[in-house]
Design a protein around this motif. Structure first.
Motif, PDB file in Angstrom:
ATOM      1  N   ALA A  41       0.961  -1.011  -0.019  1.00 42.74           N
ATOM      2  CA  ALA A  41      -0.098  -0.081  -0.065  1.00 42.74           C
ATOM      3  C   ALA A  41       0.909   1.240   0.116  1.00 42.74           C
ATOM      4  O   ALA A  41       0.633   2.063  -0.962  1.00 42.74           O
ATOM      5  CB  ALA A  41      -0.697   0.197   1.173  1.00 42.74           C
ATOM      6  N   THR A  42       1.907   1.309   0.920  1.00 38.64           N
ATOM      7  CA  THR A  42       2.824   2.379   0.858  1.00 38.64           C
ATOM      8  C   THR A  42       3.686   2.604  -0.450  1.00 38.64           C
ATOM      9  O   THR A  42       3.745   3.741  -1.067  1.00 38.64           O
ATOM     10  CB  THR A  42       3.908   2.217   2.062  1.00 38.64           C
ATOM     11  OG1 THR A  42       3.278   2.165   3.239  1.00 38.64           O
ATOM     12  CG2 THR A  42       4.529   3.558   2.034  1.00 38.64           C
ATOM     13  N   PHE A  43       3.777   1.586  -1.181  1.00 38.28           N
ATOM     14  CA  PHE A  43       4.480   1.609  -2.178  1.00 38.28           C
ATOM     15  C   PHE A  43       3.627   2.107  -3.241  1.00 38.28           C
ATOM     16  O   PHE A  43       4.188   3.132  -4.122  1.00 38.28           O
ATOM     17  CB  PHE A  43       5.046   0.060  -2.808  1.00 38.28           C
ATOM     18  CG  PHE A  43       5.407   0.070  -4.245  1.00 38.28           C
ATOM     19  CD1 PHE A  43       6.757   0.601  -4.763  1.00 38.28           C
ATOM     20  CD2 PHE A  43       4.752  -0.575  -5.134  1.00 38.28           C
ATOM     21  CE1 PHE A  43       7.374   0.484  -5.909  1.00 38.28           C
ATOM     22  CE2 PHE A  43       5.381  -0.307  -6.561  1.00 38.28           C
ATOM     23  CZ  PHE A  43       6.422  -0.109  -6.848  1.00 38.28           C
ATOM     24  N   LEU A  44       2.283   1.640  -3.497  1.00 34.58           N
ATOM     25  CA  LEU A  44       1.471   2.289  -4.392  1.00 34.58           C
ATOM     26  C   LEU A  44       1.034   3.697  -4.132  1.00 34.58           C
ATOM     27  O   LEU A  44       0.936   4.511  -5.073  1.00 34.58           O
ATOM     28  CB  LEU A  44       0.076   1.530  -4.503  1.00 34.58           C
ATOM     29  CG  LEU A  44       0.449   0.155  -4.762  1.00 34.58           C
ATOM     30  CD1 LEU A  44      -0.632  -1.028  -4.913  1.00 34.58           C
ATOM     31  CD2 LEU A  44       0.903  -0.128  -6.296  1.00 34.58           C
ATOM     32  N   LEU A  45       0.959   4.059  -2.818  1.00 34.21           N
ATOM     33  CA  LEU A  45       0.656   5.628  -2.711  1.00 34.21           C
ATOM     34  C   LEU A  45       2.071   6.473  -2.891  1.00 34.21           C
ATOM     35  O   LEU A  45       1.700   7.718  -3.218  1.00 34.21           O
ATOM     36  CB  LEU A  45       0.249   5.390  -0.967  1.00 34.21           C
ATOM     37  CG  LEU A  45      -0.912   5.032  -0.841  1.00 34.21           C
ATOM     38  CD1 LEU A  45      -1.072   5.028   0.959  1.00 34.21           C
ATOM     39  CD2 LEU A  45      -2.039   5.796  -1.270  1.00 34.21           C
ATOM     40  N   ASP A  46       3.155   5.917  -2.821  1.00 35.65           N
ATOM     41  CA  ASP A  46       4.420   6.777  -2.957  1.00 35.65           C
ATOM     42  C   ASP A  46       4.640   6.635  -4.573  1.00 35.65           C
ATOM     43  O   ASP A  46       5.533   7.523  -5.002  1.00 35.65           O
ATOM     44  CB  ASP A  46       5.515   6.398  -2.393  1.00 35.65           C
ATOM     45  CG  ASP A  46       5.414   6.329  -0.983  1.00 35.65           C
ATOM     46  OD1 ASP A  46       4.432   7.353  -0.355  1.00 35.65           O
ATOM     47  OD2 ASP A  46       6.121   5.860  -0.108  1.00 35.65           O
ATOM     48  N   SER A  47       3.619   5.988  -5.536  1.00 36.52           N
ATOM     49  CA  SER A  47       4.147   5.971  -6.664  1.00 36.52           C
ATOM     50  C   SER A  47       3.834   7.098  -7.521  1.00 36.52           C
ATOM     51  O   SER A  47       2.980   8.058  -7.187  1.00 36.52           O
ATOM     52  CB  SER A  47       3.042   4.860  -7.498  1.00 36.52           C
ATOM     53  OG  SER A  47       3.111   4.928  -8.799  1.00 36.52           O
TER      54      SER A  47
ATOM     55  N   ALA B  93      -3.733   8.870 -10.496  1.00 39.23           N
ATOM     56  CA  ALA B  93      -3.904   8.985 -11.871  1.00 39.23           C
ATOM     57  C   ALA B  93      -5.369   8.235 -12.024  1.00 39.23           C
ATOM     58  O   ALA B  93      -5.727   7.382 -11.555  1.00 39.23           O
ATOM     59  CB  ALA B  93      -2.908   8.136 -12.733  1.00 39.23           C
ATOM     60  N   VAL B  94      -5.851   8.649 -12.872  1.00 40.41           N
ATOM     61  CA  VAL B  94      -7.403   8.243 -13.336  1.00 40.41           C
ATOM     62  C   VAL B  94      -7.228   7.003 -14.582  1.00 40.41           C
ATOM     63  O   VAL B  94      -6.421   7.123 -15.651  1.00 40.41           O
ATOM     64  CB  VAL B  94      -8.154   9.281 -14.122  1.00 40.41           C
ATOM     65  CG1 VAL B  94      -9.707   8.864 -14.378  1.00 40.41           C
ATOM     66  CG2 VAL B  94      -8.363  10.467 -13.249  1.00 40.41           C
TER      67      VAL B  94
END
Length: 89
Positions: free
Chosen positions: A62-68, A73-74
């Motif tokens: 989750a942290t990895f994806l939030l920091d992406s 992005a839509v």
């Protein structure tokens, strides 16, 4: 024991590794030691420090994806609606 190339660890046969276990452990402190079975690479022995470095968690998915850079992005879920192909059976 024979090295295959500079980037691969030196290889020990199972019998040779058993006979020289202390040496295998000593060398594994500085570089990975490969053990082969029937000529095929089977296991690699590494130091505890190397193992901990390679297996340390660096955060949650989750942290990895939030920091992406793509966070927020839509995304669209539109799909093409194609008719099935006519196949002669």
């Amino acid at each position: 024991m024979a090295a295959t190339n500079k980037h691969e660890p030196e290889a020990w046969t199972v019998a040779n590794a058993k006979a020289h276990l202390s040496e295998v452990i000593e060398r594994a402190q500085s570089e990975p030691q490969m053990i082969t079975r029937n000529g095929t690479p089977s296991v690699v022995i590494v130091s505890v420090e190397e193992w901990n470095r390679k297996t340390a968690r660096k955060g949650s998915l989750a942290t990895f994806l939030l920091d992406s850079p793509l966070a927020g992005a839509v995304l669209t879920d539109e799909r093409l609606v194609d008719e099935p192909r006519d196949l002669a059976l």
